[in-house]
Design a protein around this motif. Structure first.
Motif, PDB file in Angstrom:
ATOM      1  N   PHE A   1      33.018  27.946  25.128  1.00  0.00           N
ATOM      2  CA  PHE A   1      33.358  27.872  26.737  1.00  0.00           C
ATOM      3  C   PHE A   1      33.848  26.632  27.044  1.00  0.00           C
ATOM      4  CE2 PHE A   1      29.087  25.721  26.304  1.00  0.00           C
ATOM      5  CZ  PHE A   1      29.143  25.030  27.426  1.00  0.00           C
ATOM      6  N   LEU A   2      33.488  25.493  26.211  1.00  0.00           N
ATOM      7  CA  LEU A   2      33.836  24.240  26.468  1.00  0.00           C
ATOM      8  C   LEU A   2      35.566  24.378  26.397  1.00  0.00           C
ATOM      9  CD1 LEU A   2      31.428  22.012  24.810  1.00  0.00           C
ATOM     10  CD2 LEU A   2      31.642  22.176  27.276  1.00  0.00           C
ATOM     11  N   LEU A   3      36.103  24.760  25.152  1.00  0.00           N
ATOM     12  CA  LEU A   3      37.178  24.917  24.967  1.00  0.00           C
ATOM     13  C   LEU A   3      37.947  25.407  26.335  1.00  0.00           C
ATOM     14  CD1 LEU A   3      39.708  24.690  23.023  1.00  0.00           C
ATOM     15  CD2 LEU A   3      39.230  26.907  22.514  1.00  0.00           C
ATOM     16  N   HIS A   4      37.293  26.808  26.882  1.00  0.00           N
ATOM     17  CA  HIS A   4      37.950  27.457  27.976  1.00  0.00           C
ATOM     18  C   HIS A   4      37.730  26.424  29.228  1.00  0.00           C
ATOM     19  CE1 HIS A   4      39.201  31.122  29.755  1.00  0.00           C
ATOM     20  NE2 HIS A   4      38.154  30.748  30.816  1.00  0.00           N
ATOM     21  N   GLU A   5      36.819  25.768  29.351  1.00  0.00           N
ATOM     22  CA  GLU A   5      36.707  24.782  30.564  1.00  0.00           C
ATOM     23  C   GLU A   5      37.881  23.785  30.553  1.00  0.00           C
ATOM     24  OE1 GLU A   5      34.866  25.179  33.281  1.00  0.00           O
ATOM     25  OE2 GLU A   5      33.978  26.787  32.670  1.00  0.00           O
ATOM     26  N   GLU A   6      38.103  23.128  29.308  1.00  0.00           N
ATOM     27  CA  GLU A   6      39.118  22.288  29.274  1.00  0.00           C
ATOM     28  C   GLU A   6      40.391  22.838  29.421  1.00  0.00           C
ATOM     29  OE1 GLU A   6      39.013  18.747  27.703  1.00  0.00           O
ATOM     30  OE2 GLU A   6      37.008  18.726  28.374  1.00  0.00           O
ATOM     31  N   ALA A   7      40.623  24.061  28.990  1.00  0.00           N
ATOM     32  CA  ALA A   7      42.034  25.051  29.262  1.00  0.00           C
ATOM     33  C   ALA A   7      42.161  25.131  30.849  1.00  0.00           C
ATOM     34  CB  ALA A   7      41.995  26.075  28.407  1.00  0.00           C
ATOM     35  N   LYS A   8      41.187  25.473  31.319  1.00  0.00           N
ATOM     36  CA  LYS A   8      41.312  25.645  32.856  1.00  0.00           C
ATOM     37  C   LYS A   8      41.662  24.567  33.554  1.00  0.00           C
ATOM     38  CE  LYS A   8      37.051  27.632  34.048  1.00  0.00           C
ATOM     39  NZ  LYS A   8      36.260  28.269  35.005  1.00  0.00           N
ATOM     40  N   GLU A   9      41.045  23.357  33.062  1.00  0.00           N
ATOM     41  CA  GLU A   9      41.509  22.186  33.796  1.00  0.00           C
ATOM     42  C   GLU A   9      42.966  21.761  33.776  1.00  0.00           C
ATOM     43  OE1 GLU A   9      39.561  19.253  35.120  1.00  0.00           O
ATOM     44  OE2 GLU A   9      38.305  21.058  35.408  1.00  0.00           O
ATOM     45  N   VAL A  10      43.494  21.966  32.589  1.00  0.00           N
ATOM     46  CA  VAL A  10      45.021  21.965  32.415  1.00  0.00           C
ATOM     47  C   VAL A  10      45.706  22.807  32.991  1.00  0.00           C
ATOM     48  CG1 VAL A  10      46.909  21.801  30.381  1.00  0.00           C
ATOM     49  CG2 VAL A  10      44.711  20.873  30.045  1.00  0.00           C
ATOM     50  N   ALA A  11      45.373  24.145  33.061  1.00  0.00           N
ATOM     51  CA  ALA A  11      46.023  25.171  33.529  1.00  0.00           C
ATOM     52  C   ALA A  11      46.118  25.037  35.115  1.00  0.00           C
ATOM     53  CB  ALA A  11      45.459  26.564  33.300  1.00  0.00           C
ATOM     54  N   ARG A  12      45.227  24.358  35.826  1.00  0.00           N
ATOM     55  CA  ARG A  12      45.193  24.270  37.152  1.00  0.00           C
ATOM     56  C   ARG A  12      45.892  23.129  37.745  1.00  0.00           C
ATOM     57  NH1 ARG A  12      39.169  25.985  37.352  1.00  0.00           N
ATOM     58  NH2 ARG A  12      38.858  23.734  37.016  1.00  0.00           N
TER      59      ARG A  12
END
Length: 335
Positions: free
Chosen positions: A217-228
């Protein structure tokens, strides 16, 4: 070792590290807010390291969002949230803070004027320092206010915000909460102690349940930061694509080896030609991800636990013969 370096090491060794426990982003944000509310803790500059150096940026953004909706919760006049995880210069940092505190337009115009002068002189962006006149105006503006600066620092070193014009005085309700982590760049413990610099306290998160803790889930949160991030073209990008790009890059670096190839320079090419980034704007998206991802630091993700799609590897620039993996020549992006 110079005297200044010796003093910095001594401060880092004395520095108080505080542990909080949380099983997700929401819990971690609440624990930090609880820490800030605790009036028994006389802390002025607070460093946040996330879970093993990961997730710090996403957590601090949530802290900023919640406190901005009710700054009176901490008895503050303003929450100043500055994201400089993609570092440019101290002047860019000072400008971001000036925008947040809404300095007068005549003061903001100094940035354009000074940048024009430096452009003419050929001064590189990274070498552009703070503007003394802006510093004076900002100090005057903030001196009578109570505030919390939430700062994402991508410089790789400790930044004293007094240089920019932020009067950091804890007992007067002028505090800083900052991190050097973000965008998949995780700092080793020893480096984190050094980067935390002159902070009064450093906070790190441990899982509530280490045995059942799932770091994906941390990987996903970091990925959301970049995608946004505004610099990444949309549509055509998603957290899932960002994760595939990150893990594909790591697999190549850690399992395949360099083979004399500069992965850092060519990773955008590999993402497109391996079929991970697929859209009409694939090259533009890959180049934006290349700019917005920090992938060359210390890294704690277990790549064996996070699967890169096999079709991406098969379509990549590599072919396998037995246990030998050999690189193929990368394609050149269209001009």
């Amino acid at each position: 070792m110079r005297r200044g370096q010796e003093e910095a090491v001594a401060v880092a060794n004395r520095q108080q590290w505080t542990e909080i426990k949380a099983g997700n982003i929401d819990e971690a944000a609440e624990r930090i807010i609880d820490f800030l509310e605790d009036t028994s803790k006389e802390t002025t500059v607070i460093y946040f390291n996330g879970w093993y150096g990961v997730g710090a940026s996403a957590i601090l953004k949530l802290v900023a969002k919640r406190l901005r909706s009710s700054p009176e919760k901490l008895g503050l006049d303003k929450i100043i949230h500055v994201d400089c995880s993609l570092w440019q210069s101290k002047r860019a940092l000072q400008k971001a803070i000036a925008q947040e505190v809404e300095l007068h337009s005549s003061v903001m115009a100094m940035f354009d004027q000074r940048d024009e002068e430096d452009d003419f002189e050929g001064l590189e962006q990274g070498a552009r320092d703070v503007i003394p006149e802006v510093r004076t105006q900002m100090l005057e503006h903030l001196w009578t206010r109570r505030f919390l600066v939430i700062f994402h620092n991508g410089s790789g070193s400790y930044i004293d915000l007094w240089e920019c014009g932020v009067p950091v005085i804890g007992l007067s309700g002028k505090r800083v909460l900052w991190t050097s982590q973000g965008r998949f760049c995780s700092t080793a413990v020893g480096d984190a102690r050094s980067i935390a610099g002159l902070s009064d306290v450093a906070i790190y998160v441990l899982p509530t349940d280490r045995v059942g803790f799932d770091s994906e889930f941390l990987l996903h949160e970091e990925a959301k930061e970049v995608a946004r991030y505004p610099g990444v073209p949309k549509p055509g990008i998603s957290p899932e694509i960002v994760k595939e790009c990150v893990m594909y890059y790591r697999v190549l670096r850690e399992r395949v080896g360099s083979h004399g190839i500069d992965w850092g320079t060519y990773k955008a090419n590999y993402w497109v030609c391996s079929g991970i980034v697929r859209s009409a704007a694939a090259w533009e998206i890959a180049q934006a991800l290349d700019t917005n991802l920090r992938l060359d630091g210390y890294y704690r993700w277990n790549v064996s636990a996070l699967q890169v799609p096999s079709d991406s590897l098969e379509a990549s620039f590599f072919y396998t013969t037995g246990s030998r993996i050999s690189p193929k020549k990368p394609k050149i992006p269209p001009t």
